[in-house]
Write a protein that holds these residues in place. Structure first.
Motif, PDB file in Angstrom:
ATOM      1  N   ALA A 149      -4.054  33.185  50.705  1.00  0.00           N
ATOM      2  CA  ALA A 149      -3.804  32.048  51.592  1.00  0.00           C
ATOM      3  C   ALA A 149      -4.352  32.284  52.999  1.00  0.00           C
ATOM      4  O   ALA A 149      -4.773  31.342  53.669  1.00  0.00           O
ATOM      5  CB  ALA A 149      -2.313  31.754  51.656  1.00  0.00           C
ATOM      6  N   GLY A 150      -4.303  33.515  53.503  1.00  0.00           N
ATOM      7  CA  GLY A 150      -4.809  33.780  54.841  1.00  0.00           C
ATOM      8  C   GLY A 150      -3.955  33.198  55.943  1.00  0.00           C
ATOM      9  O   GLY A 150      -4.430  32.951  57.055  1.00  0.00           O
ATOM     10  N   ILE A 151      -2.664  32.973  55.642  1.00  0.00           N
ATOM     11  CA  ILE A 151      -1.754  32.339  56.592  1.00  0.00           C
ATOM     12  C   ILE A 151      -0.533  33.242  56.783  1.00  0.00           C
ATOM     13  O   ILE A 151      -0.041  33.841  55.831  1.00  0.00           O
ATOM     14  CB  ILE A 151      -1.311  30.952  56.086  1.00  0.00           C
ATOM     15  CG1 ILE A 151      -2.523  30.023  55.998  1.00  0.00           C
ATOM     16  CG2 ILE A 151      -0.254  30.347  56.988  1.00  0.00           C
ATOM     17  CD1 ILE A 151      -2.219  28.711  55.306  1.00  0.00           C
ATOM     18  N   ALA A 152      -0.056  33.334  58.023  1.00  0.00           N
ATOM     19  CA  ALA A 152       1.130  34.134  58.331  1.00  0.00           C
ATOM     20  C   ALA A 152       2.234  33.234  58.879  1.00  0.00           C
ATOM     21  O   ALA A 152       1.961  32.274  59.608  1.00  0.00           O
ATOM     22  CB  ALA A 152       0.792  35.218  59.350  1.00  0.00           C
ATOM     23  N   TYR A 153       3.479  33.560  58.515  1.00  0.00           N
ATOM     24  CA  TYR A 153       4.650  32.809  58.966  1.00  0.00           C
ATOM     25  C   TYR A 153       5.508  33.679  59.865  1.00  0.00           C
ATOM     26  O   TYR A 153       5.701  34.865  59.606  1.00  0.00           O
ATOM     27  CB  TYR A 153       5.512  32.390  57.772  1.00  0.00           C
ATOM     28  CG  TYR A 153       4.878  31.372  56.872  1.00  0.00           C
ATOM     29  CD1 TYR A 153       5.184  30.027  56.993  1.00  0.00           C
ATOM     30  CD2 TYR A 153       3.966  31.761  55.901  1.00  0.00           C
ATOM     31  CE1 TYR A 153       4.594  29.092  56.173  1.00  0.00           C
ATOM     32  CE2 TYR A 153       3.368  30.836  55.071  1.00  0.00           C
ATOM     33  CZ  TYR A 153       3.691  29.503  55.217  1.00  0.00           C
ATOM     34  OH  TYR A 153       3.100  28.576  54.407  1.00  0.00           O
ATOM     35  N   LEU A 154       6.049  33.085  60.905  1.00  0.00           N
ATOM     36  CA  LEU A 154       7.051  33.739  61.728  1.00  0.00           C
ATOM     37  C   LEU A 154       8.167  32.727  61.953  1.00  0.00           C
ATOM     38  O   LEU A 154       7.909  31.574  62.333  1.00  0.00           O
ATOM     39  CB  LEU A 154       6.476  34.190  63.068  1.00  0.00           C
ATOM     40  CG  LEU A 154       5.344  35.209  62.978  1.00  0.00           C
ATOM     41  CD1 LEU A 154       4.010  34.510  63.247  1.00  0.00           C
ATOM     42  CD2 LEU A 154       5.544  36.353  63.961  1.00  0.00           C
ATOM     43  N   CYS A 155       9.395  33.138  61.698  1.00  0.00           N
ATOM     44  CA  CYS A 155      10.505  32.200  61.868  1.00  0.00           C
ATOM     45  C   CYS A 155      11.662  32.896  62.571  1.00  0.00           C
ATOM     46  O   CYS A 155      11.775  34.131  62.575  1.00  0.00           O
ATOM     47  CB  CYS A 155      10.956  31.620  60.530  1.00  0.00           C
ATOM     48  SG  CYS A 155      12.159  32.618  59.631  1.00  0.00           S
ATOM     49  N   ARG A 156      12.523  32.093  63.153  1.00  0.00           N
ATOM     50  CA  ARG A 156      13.758  32.601  63.742  1.00  0.00           C
ATOM     51  C   ARG A 156      14.861  31.585  63.482  1.00  0.00           C
ATOM     52  O   ARG A 156      14.639  30.368  63.591  1.00  0.00           O
ATOM     53  CB  ARG A 156      13.603  32.840  65.255  1.00  0.00           C
ATOM     54  CG  ARG A 156      14.747  33.672  65.837  1.00  0.00           C
ATOM     55  CD  ARG A 156      14.611  33.892  67.328  1.00  0.00           C
ATOM     56  NE  ARG A 156      15.543  34.932  67.770  1.00  0.00           N
ATOM     57  CZ  ARG A 156      15.920  35.096  69.024  1.00  0.00           C
ATOM     58  NH1 ARG A 156      15.455  34.299  69.985  1.00  0.00           N
ATOM     59  NH2 ARG A 156      16.766  36.055  69.349  1.00  0.00           N
ATOM     60  N   TRP A 157      16.051  32.108  63.142  1.00  0.00           N
ATOM     61  CA  TRP A 157      17.195  31.265  62.820  1.00  0.00           C
ATOM     62  C   TRP A 157      18.096  31.081  64.029  1.00  0.00           C
ATOM     63  O   TRP A 157      18.289  32.002  64.835  1.00  0.00           O
ATOM     64  CB  TRP A 157      17.990  31.869  61.667  1.00  0.00           C
ATOM     65  CG  TRP A 157      17.282  31.697  60.356  1.00  0.00           C
ATOM     66  CD1 TRP A 157      16.390  32.555  59.777  1.00  0.00           C
ATOM     67  CD2 TRP A 157      17.383  30.566  59.499  1.00  0.00           C
ATOM     68  NE1 TRP A 157      15.926  32.032  58.596  1.00  0.00           N
ATOM     69  CE2 TRP A 157      16.518  30.827  58.399  1.00  0.00           C
ATOM     70  CE3 TRP A 157      18.102  29.391  59.525  1.00  0.00           C
ATOM     71  CZ2 TRP A 157      16.376  29.922  57.342  1.00  0.00           C
ATOM     72  CZ3 TRP A 157      17.964  28.493  58.481  1.00  0.00           C
ATOM     73  CH2 TRP A 157      17.113  28.753  57.414  1.00  0.00           C
TER      74      TRP A 157
END
Length: 476
Positions: A197-205
């Protein structure tokens, strides 16, 4: 009735075991993790180390097929989900008042909840199901395979025991060892198609504060920049997640794991800034996920099934990058089909493989196409979509006809060409554009210069927090 062994106790494995058991099949579910989702959702969600399930702590919105399958096969699970805090959101809720009903509109509903809530509800239901035996902390170490053309799987090996089965279901996830075990047993290799995919995710709750504001108002849940996407996932029990998506090659990605930098970056996008303005309480660190691909693992080739007595489901069959949220929906649809046709599949899996290619494969292909476009856009910083496509996306938030088409695509009801390719949608978009002759597609997030300025400040220990004057025009 068949004896079925299910390998893997994630959502797809739990759903498959539950639906099979409720049709009278004798099911043994094997899950190597000894821990299970229970009543303390926050403890299980934030403090359960699950390296084999990196998506467990990432944000989810469960598409309409999840709700539809549960309401048809396990209405008690659906009710339990809502009792545990999951919320239902109809795409027409954007308008406040729904348009006149059409058949199928009732199913265009998202379940807004953390993944752990669905796991807990399914786990509780499986515990109540007398036809399902759960062996937790029990790792499947091999397959019992009889020679033949093709070979036949007759059970699973766990510890020193062999468990005989008429059908084995591999629901052990995207890192499933089953393909390797089939090859070691002399079977023809499964056909694996993989696209990075070549995509990175960053999340915060976050959690909304008691007594504080509960809703940002009529704000879209997604924003975009030429090189990044930002979004909000409203969830259960006053929790929500903010996420940023960038190319894996973006040199600024690492800095965003700092919570202060992440939050300052999120304030550059209208969608995420609106939720931060509610002054929520952070609940987690910044959680990153990358190294993703889209993978289709077929246990059949041009000569037919490579093995009988075994099929795959969930991420073992089709693993998709979570951009479009297909994973759990496709997994539960496969579980429902398996449960309805278990005896026939145990005798000959060919029809199951045909069904997966017809019912699930088109959505895998759509994900691959979307990811290629996203990766190119995020890497190259390309212009927003063409004027007609952008108008269609924006028009959906003004016109229920176009919103219906958007929802049908999003919820895996109709492919994009069919949903949008009607005279009614075309007339709605044409009318919308005629009223806006100066409309031009554009991003509503920061420019690269604004982004770099913020990250430069972050590297020097002074992350910026000021809002930009970006204007919201992009759809969620």
């Amino acid at each position: 009735m068949a004896r079925v062994a299910v390998i893997g106790g994630g959502i797809s494995g739990l759903g498959t075991a539950l639906m099979l058991g409720r049709r009278g099949h004798a099911v043994t579910l094997f899950e190597q993790d000894g821990r299970q989702a229970g009543d303390d959702l926050d403890r299980d969600f934030f403090h359960w180390d699950r390296p084999r399930v990196p998506q467990a702590v990432q944000p989810h919105s469960f598409l309409a097929p999840v709700r539809s399958v549960l309401r048809a096969e396990a209405p008690d699970v659906h009710a339990d989900l809502l009792a545990r805090g999951a919320r239902e959101y109809h795409d027409f809720d954007w308008f406040g008042e729904h348009p006149p009903h059409r058949p199928g509109d009732e199913d265009l509903v998202t379940l807004r909840t953390r993944r752990i809530v669905l796991e807990a509800a399914l786990t509780a239901a499986v515990r109540r199901e007398p036809a399902v035996e759960v062996r937790r902390g029990c790792r499947v170490s091999g397959l019992a395979v009889e020679e033949g053309r093709p070979p036949r799987v007759t059970g699973v090996l766990a510890g020193t025991e062999t468990y005989a089965a008429d059908l084995v279901v591999d629901a052990s996830g995207r890192r499933s060892p089953v393909p390797g075990r089939l090859a070691a047993a002399g079977c023809r290799p499964p056909v694996v198609e993989s696209h990075r995919a070549g995509i990175a995710y960053l999340c915060r709750w976050y959690r909304l504060r008691a007594g504080g504001p509960r809703d940002p108002g009529r704000v879209k849940t997604g924003s975009s920049a030429p090189f990044a996407l930002a979004g909000v996932f409203p969830s259960d029990n006053d929790t929500f997640a903010l996420h940023l998506v960038l190319s894996t090659g973006d040199p600024t990605r690492g800095a965003l794991t700092d919570p202060a930098v992440f939050e300052a970056a999120a304030r550059l996008f209208p969608a995420t800034a609106a939720w931060l303005d509610l002054a929520p309480e952070p609940q987690s660190a910044v959680l990153a996920m990358a190294g993703l691909d889209n993978r289709w693992t077929s246990l059949t080739d041009d000569a037919g099934p490579v093995v009988t007595g075994l099929v795959n489901a969930g991420d073992s069959l089709v693993h998709t990058n979570p951009t479009l949220g297909h994973g759990v929906a496709l997994g539960l649809r496969a579980a429902q089909h398996l449960a309805a046709h278990a005896d026939e599949i145990a005798a000959d899996p060919a029809a199951y493989h045909t069904w997966t290619a017809q019912a699930l494969r088109p959505w895998f292909d759509a994900q691959v196409t979307a990811d290629r476009a996203n990766e190119q856009s995020l890497t190259e910083g390309s212009a927003p979509p063409d004027r007609l496509a952008a108008a269609r996306g924006a028009c959906a938030f003004d016109d229920p006809v176009v919103m219906r088409a958007r929802a049908q695509v999003r919820h895996l009801v109709r492919p994009s060409a069919d949903a949008y390719g009607t005279g009614e949608v075309d007339r709605a978009v044409t009318t919308w554009l005629a009223a806006r002759p100066d409309f031009a597609p554009r991003h509503d997030g920061p420019t690269r210069d604004q982004w770099e300025a913020l990250l430069t400040g972050a590297r020097s220990g002074r992350p910026g927090t000021r809002r930009t004057s970006c204007t919201s025009t992009a759809g969620a």
